[in-house]
Design a protein around this motif. Sequence first.
Motif, PDB file in Angstrom:
ATOM      1  N   ALA A 192       0.832  -1.205   0.000  1.00 20.52           N
ATOM      2  CA  ALA A 192       0.000   0.000   0.000  1.00 20.52           C
ATOM      3  C   ALA A 192       0.863   1.249   0.000  1.00 20.52           C
ATOM      4  O   ALA A 192       0.589   2.210  -0.732  1.00 20.52           O
ATOM      5  N   HIS A 193       1.927   1.243   0.810  1.00 17.97           N
ATOM      6  CA  HIS A 193       2.809   2.410   0.899  1.00 17.97           C
ATOM      7  C   HIS A 193       3.501   2.680  -0.428  1.00 17.97           C
ATOM      8  O   HIS A 193       3.453   3.813  -0.940  1.00 17.97           O
ATOM      9  N   ALA A 238       1.083   3.991  -3.190  1.00 18.32           N
ATOM     10  CA  ALA A 238       0.527   5.328  -2.969  1.00 18.32           C
ATOM     11  C   ALA A 238       1.587   6.414  -3.002  1.00 18.32           C
ATOM     12  O   ALA A 238       1.301   7.557  -3.377  1.00 18.32           O
ATOM     13  N   GLY A 247      -7.976   4.239  -4.973  1.00 19.69           N
ATOM     14  CA  GLY A 247      -6.975   4.795  -4.067  1.00 19.69           C
ATOM     15  C   GLY A 247      -5.974   5.661  -4.803  1.00 19.69           C
ATOM     16  O   GLY A 247      -5.543   6.715  -4.307  1.00 19.69           O
ATOM     17  N   GLN A 295       4.633  10.308   9.455  1.00 13.88           N
ATOM     18  CA  GLN A 295       4.311   8.947   9.015  1.00 13.88           C
ATOM     19  C   GLN A 295       5.570   8.109   8.849  1.00 13.88           C
ATOM     20  O   GLN A 295       5.608   6.941   9.248  1.00 13.88           O
ATOM     21  N   LEU A 305      -5.798  11.119   3.483  1.00 15.04           N
ATOM     22  CA  LEU A 305      -4.876  10.074   3.030  1.00 15.04           C
ATOM     23  C   LEU A 305      -4.061   9.516   4.196  1.00 15.04           C
ATOM     24  O   LEU A 305      -3.816   8.305   4.280  1.00 15.04           O
ATOM     25  N   LEU A 319      -4.014   5.524   5.162  1.00 13.85           N
ATOM     26  CA  LEU A 319      -2.807   4.708   5.061  1.00 13.85           C
ATOM     27  C   LEU A 319      -2.227   4.366   6.429  1.00 13.85           C
ATOM     28  O   LEU A 319      -1.971   3.208   6.748  1.00 13.85           O
ATOM     29  N   THR A 320      -2.009   5.387   7.237  1.00 10.83           N
ATOM     30  CA  THR A 320      -1.320   5.181   8.517  1.00 10.83           C
ATOM     31  C   THR A 320      -2.240   4.580   9.562  1.00 10.83           C
ATOM     32  O   THR A 320      -1.827   3.720  10.348  1.00 10.83           O
ATOM     33  N   SER A 380      -2.827   0.894   8.893  1.00  9.53           N
ATOM     34  CA  SER A 380      -1.559   0.171   9.056  1.00  9.53           C
ATOM     35  C   SER A 380      -1.222  -0.038  10.524  1.00  9.53           C
ATOM     36  O   SER A 380      -0.850  -1.146  10.935  1.00  9.53           O
ATOM     37  N   HIS A 422     -10.434   6.214  10.756  1.00 12.66           N
ATOM     38  CA  HIS A 422      -9.592   5.159  10.160  1.00 12.66           C
ATOM     39  C   HIS A 422     -10.190   3.776  10.367  1.00 12.66           C
ATOM     40  O   HIS A 422      -9.953   2.873   9.564  1.00 12.66           O
TER      41      HIS A 422
END
Length: 501
Positions: A95-96, A99, A168, A204, A268, A272-273, A276, A328
Amino acid sequence: MALLERVDWYDIARANNWTPSYVSDSDLFPDIMSGAQGIPMVQWESYDEPYKTSYPEYVRIQREKDAGAYAVKAALNCCRSFEDTDPGWLSILKAHYGAIALGEYAAMSAEARMVRFGRAPGMRNMATFGMLDENRHGQLQLYFPHDYCAKDRQFDWAHKACHTNQWGAIAARNTFDDLFMSRSAIEIAVMLTFALETGFTNVQFLGLAADAVNVGDFTFASLISSIQTDESRHAQIGGPALHILIANGRKTEAQKLVDVAIARTWRLFCLLTGSSMDYATPIEHRNQSFKEFAREWIVSQFERTLIDLGLDLPWYWDQLINEFDYQHHAYQLGIWFWRPTVWWDPAAGVTPECRDWLEEKYPGWNNSFGKVWDVIIENLLLGRRELTMPETLPVLCNMSQLPICAIPGDGWNVKDYPLDHNGRRYHFNSEIDRWVFQQDPVRYRDHLTLVDRLLAGHIQPPDLLGALNYMGLAPGEMGDDAHQYAWVESYRGPVTTKQAA
């Protein structure tokens, strides 16, 4: 000069403004590109960058960073680190990379705009090194996952994602294009380097590096640490620019830029964070929750930076902090349920032990998000996996391009915030998203979310399979549960009987 200390010559060497003789100053630095807002050159010359370095120093330090990152990668290539890594952590990496990797190249173009059109010599100097930084970051984050492509084709999306219409990727491009691909040099300094990098990406990367060490992924930890030290330097470009804007009566304009950028970046970062940290990271390696992390770094650290600069907190600050409790979690539900539409295998992260941890960190989680997961778990236990798969697309926010979602269950607060503009109805996830649109409707009005494109006939056939094809997701790339549903077995036994009843 090579025989002198940098402090003896740096200020003279960087004082490279001049009065053009063959074009007007406005032609050389058009306001639409520089964003100087009528502030005279003499004021911009007072710009004082906090990080001062020379090109030889920069090259030496960057060479050492590259040598360290690539050496760690080479040393660990002979190990079975990939095979032994928890699938949830591998999903974080996928994912990281997808993106962020090409977003670094976009940031390089943004830094280049500050190099060419920045009115302050110090800004142009810092942005030159920032441009080189971002080029390096893009190269690193494409090269490192490339070795994994032979083992898992989803890693190919490190390069592919931002070239597709996957939802995404659309969300990431939409945000990046807004904040630093279609802005003036001064706007980029504020929105990219100050708001996005100081407030979010730098934070992040700190968290990712720490988590990577905890799970034993020293290759990724070395990579991210190498990048983060660059980010912490060129993220300082925006602070001195804000000082000049505020000192010259442009606080209102500066405040608006910061408020818009924080609002857009938050979505975003949360997606993402948040997912995760609280779901994909193995529970034994979680040092703190996403909420604790956000309160420590965004609220305590970034809040103080805003106030020290003479800015106010964004009008929506309390509302944003409230979202630490739920947004989230809602995105995680969406990512997992619509897992065929992403390029990684989402980890559910809801074993009984994980749920105890989530309830401890987020009191009331079991009575809200837990109730949705109860239905999913029951269907999986009874062999009805098809009921845990999507049949259509969710309603998307016309600002973030992400699903409109919030708290389910007992604390239900899911709400659409519509706006009618020029004969078209727009839908937003919150008052914050709607407010951003209202600040510049011309900038945002013509963009179509993935659902808008479906309704407009751009996706054929107009169903989920057509959407998957439109998004470029082929078999073997579409996401599925990271642990192949093995976590569901922990619910078999008395729980099964109770749920079946």
